[in-house]
Write a protein that holds these residues in place. Structure first.
Motif, PDB file in Angstrom:
ATOM      1  N   ALA A   1      54.086  30.870  44.282  1.00 52.76           N
ATOM      2  CA  ALA A   1      55.072  30.538  43.489  1.00 52.76           C
ATOM      3  C   ALA A   1      54.638  29.626  42.297  1.00 52.76           C
ATOM      4  N   ALA A   2      53.800  28.596  42.593  1.00 49.22           N
ATOM      5  CA  ALA A   2      53.141  27.713  41.293  1.00 49.22           C
ATOM      6  C   ALA A   2      52.757  28.640  40.160  1.00 49.22           C
ATOM      7  N   ARG A   3      51.809  29.513  40.592  1.00 51.93           N
ATOM      8  CA  ARG A   3      51.188  30.336  39.608  1.00 51.93           C
ATOM      9  C   ARG A   3      52.006  31.278  38.715  1.00 51.93           C
ATOM     10  N   ASP A   4      53.169  31.774  39.619  1.00 51.94           N
ATOM     11  CA  ASP A   4      54.242  32.382  38.951  1.00 51.94           C
ATOM     12  C   ASP A   4      54.955  31.696  37.909  1.00 51.94           C
ATOM     13  N   MET A   5      55.226  30.387  38.178  1.00 54.13           N
ATOM     14  CA  MET A   5      55.893  29.416  37.154  1.00 54.13           C
ATOM     15  C   MET A   5      55.047  28.609  36.250  1.00 54.13           C
ATOM     16  N   ASP A   6      53.721  29.032  36.410  1.00 53.95           N
ATOM     17  CA  ASP A   6      52.775  28.312  35.388  1.00 53.95           C
ATOM     18  C   ASP A   6      52.764  26.914  35.533  1.00 53.95           C
ATOM     19  N   MET A   7      52.823  26.434  36.891  1.00 54.97           N
ATOM     20  CA  MET A   7      52.679  24.872  37.316  1.00 54.97           C
ATOM     21  C   MET A   7      51.518  24.927  38.285  1.00 54.97           C
ATOM     22  N   SER A   8      51.415  23.403  38.416  1.00 53.80           N
ATOM     23  CA  SER A   8      50.273  23.210  39.233  1.00 53.80           C
ATOM     24  C   SER A   8      50.603  23.295  40.936  1.00 53.80           C
ATOM     25  N   TYR A   9      49.653  23.679  41.622  1.00 50.63           N
ATOM     26  CA  TYR A   9      50.116  23.762  43.137  1.00 50.63           C
ATOM     27  C   TYR A   9      50.579  22.380  43.623  1.00 50.63           C
ATOM     28  N   ARG A  10      50.189  21.447  43.220  1.00 51.52           N
ATOM     29  CA  ARG A  10      50.436  19.922  43.704  1.00 51.52           C
ATOM     30  C   ARG A  10      51.807  19.446  42.900  1.00 51.52           C
ATOM     31  N   ARG A  11      52.113  19.944  41.780  1.00 51.19           N
ATOM     32  CA  ARG A  11      53.513  19.866  41.198  1.00 51.19           C
ATOM     33  C   ARG A  11      54.541  20.673  41.953  1.00 51.19           C
ATOM     34  N   ALA A  12      54.372  21.955  42.380  1.00 47.41           N
ATOM     35  CA  ALA A  12      55.063  22.770  43.170  1.00 47.41           C
ATOM     36  C   ALA A  12      55.278  22.114  44.683  1.00 47.41           C
ATOM     37  N   TRP A  13      54.356  21.750  45.208  1.00 48.77           N
ATOM     38  CA  TRP A  13      54.367  20.906  46.662  1.00 48.77           C
ATOM     39  C   TRP A  13      55.172  19.742  46.428  1.00 48.77           C
ATOM     40  N   LEU A  14      55.162  19.015  45.264  1.00 52.45           N
ATOM     41  CA  LEU A  14      55.693  17.699  45.402  1.00 52.45           C
ATOM     42  C   LEU A  14      57.318  18.030  45.218  1.00 52.45           C
ATOM     43  N   LEU A  15      57.665  19.063  44.451  1.00 59.94           N
ATOM     44  CA  LEU A  15      58.941  19.500  44.186  1.00 59.94           C
ATOM     45  C   LEU A  15      59.719  19.693  45.334  1.00 59.94           C
ATOM     46  N   ALA A  16      58.924  20.760  46.027  1.00 60.51           N
ATOM     47  CA  ALA A  16      59.363  21.037  47.347  1.00 60.51           C
ATOM     48  C   ALA A  16      59.833  20.280  48.339  1.00 60.51           C
ATOM     49  N   SER A  17      58.669  19.188  48.381  1.00 58.47           N
ATOM     50  CA  SER A  17      58.633  18.208  49.233  1.00 58.47           C
ATOM     51  C   SER A  17      59.830  17.221  49.070  1.00 58.47           C
ATOM     52  N   SER A  18      60.209  16.860  47.701  1.00 61.51           N
ATOM     53  CA  SER A  18      61.430  16.031  47.271  1.00 61.51           C
ATOM     54  C   SER A  18      62.591  16.834  47.774  1.00 61.51           C
ATOM     55  N   LEU A  19      62.542  17.895  47.790  1.00 53.89           N
ATOM     56  CA  LEU A  19      63.695  18.731  48.206  1.00 53.89           C
ATOM     57  C   LEU A  19      64.090  18.579  49.669  1.00 53.89           C
ATOM     58  N   ASN A  20      62.958  18.780  50.446  1.00 53.77           N
ATOM     59  CA  ASN A  20      62.687  18.643  51.934  1.00 53.77           C
ATOM     60  C   ASN A  20      63.296  17.144  52.113  1.00 53.77           C
ATOM     61  N   ARG A  21      62.859  16.218  51.474  1.00 55.49           N
ATOM     62  CA  ARG A  21      63.320  14.838  51.752  1.00 55.49           C
ATOM     63  C   ARG A  21      64.799  14.345  51.659  1.00 55.49           C
ATOM     64  N   ALA A  22      65.213  15.329  50.747  1.00 54.19           N
ATOM     65  CA  ALA A  22      66.713  15.208  50.165  1.00 54.19           C
ATOM     66  C   ALA A  22      67.788  15.490  51.364  1.00 54.19           C
ATOM     67  N   PHE A  23      67.295  16.574  51.929  1.00 54.96           N
ATOM     68  CA  PHE A  23      68.421  17.121  52.739  1.00 54.96           C
ATOM     69  C   PHE A  23      68.157  16.847  54.142  1.00 54.96           C
ATOM     70  N   LYS A  24      69.194  17.038  55.015  1.00 59.12           N
ATOM     71  CA  LYS A  24      69.051  16.758  56.356  1.00 59.12           C
ATOM     72  C   LYS A  24      67.979  17.559  57.207  1.00 59.12           C
ATOM     73  N   GLU A  25      67.724  18.778  56.605  1.00 55.67           N
ATOM     74  CA  GLU A  25      66.789  19.508  57.078  1.00 55.67           C
ATOM     75  C   GLU A  25      65.965  20.233  56.194  1.00 55.67           C
ATOM     76  N   PRO A  26      64.696  20.559  56.464  1.00 52.80           N
ATOM     77  CA  PRO A  26      63.918  21.283  55.383  1.00 52.80           C
ATOM     78  C   PRO A  26      64.527  22.405  54.688  1.00 52.80           C
ATOM     79  N   LEU A  27      64.235  22.542  53.229  1.00 59.73           N
ATOM     80  CA  LEU A  27      64.580  23.832  52.633  1.00 59.73           C
ATOM     81  C   LEU A  27      63.342  24.552  52.757  1.00 59.73           C
ATOM     82  N   VAL A  28      62.175  24.020  52.965  1.00 57.01           N
ATOM     83  CA  VAL A  28      60.831  24.769  52.642  1.00 57.01           C
ATOM     84  C   VAL A  28      60.305  24.614  53.671  1.00 57.01           C
ATOM     85  N   GLU A  29      59.582  25.654  54.640  1.00 60.99           N
ATOM     86  CA  GLU A  29      58.729  25.535  55.765  1.00 60.99           C
ATOM     87  C   GLU A  29      57.538  25.904  55.278  1.00 60.99           C
TER      88      GLU A  29
END
Length: 182
Positions: free
Chosen positions: A43-71
């Protein structure tokens, strides 16, 4: 909906879902890419973004909601992966629906804004750079600079000193009535 013309500006919907956490077009695209590829790195490659940036964005969404959005599952012999959870699909679906509603709500105003925009999107050179007539400083113009547009007529190329009424809007935050700024 907005025009498909690449020069037409398209507004972006960004929702602050809680203090300090937002979802907008970038995170929505990331969720879509994760659903499509099944992998944070893909997904990061598709969006021309670093793996770390994609992971941090997914992680921030997971923390914001009662349940994870990404496993995500760790790599190994079969490789790792990442899946959108049912809540992830629900959040993405609701965001896209809200985005469409917002675009429909502002469609007429966007058409008007588009007619007000300069062709090619280029701003002119600094239109305030040459103030030789003093029009910006005093509100007066000499007859040689623009006699037809001058509300005070000038005779024989001289400046006529007369009061000029302007409507000014305050800049910055409005002050509270009866108080001082601060």
């Amino acid at each position: 909906m907005p025009s498909s013309d690449p020069s037409t500006p398209i507004p972006k919907v960004r929702l602050e879902i809680k203090q300090g956490t937002a979802i907008g077009p970038g995170k929505a695209k990331l969720l879509e890419a994760l659903a499509r590829t099944g992998s944070i790195s893909a997904a990061a490659r598709d969006m021309d973004m670093s793996y770390r940036r994609a992971w941090l964005l997914a992680s921030s969404l997971n923390r914001a909601f009662k349940e994870p959005l990404v496993e995500a599952s760790k790599g190994g012999s079969g490789g790792g992966g990442a899946l959108l959870t049912p809540l992830g699909y629900e959040v993405l679906r609701r965001y896209r629906r809200l985005e469409q509603k917002a675009m429909r709500a502002i469609e007429a105003d966007m058409r008007v804004f588009n007619t007000l925009l300069r062709e090619g999107g280029e701003a002119p050179t600094d239109v305030f750079a040459d103030d030789s007539a003093g029009a910006l400083d005093t509100g007066h113009q000499g007859a040689a600079s623009s006699p037809a547009g001058n509300p005070v007529e000038a005779r024989a190329g001289t400046m006529v000193d007369a009061p000029v009424t302007t409507t000014a809007r305050p800049r910055g935050r409005p002050r509270k009535a009866g108080g001082t700024a601060g």
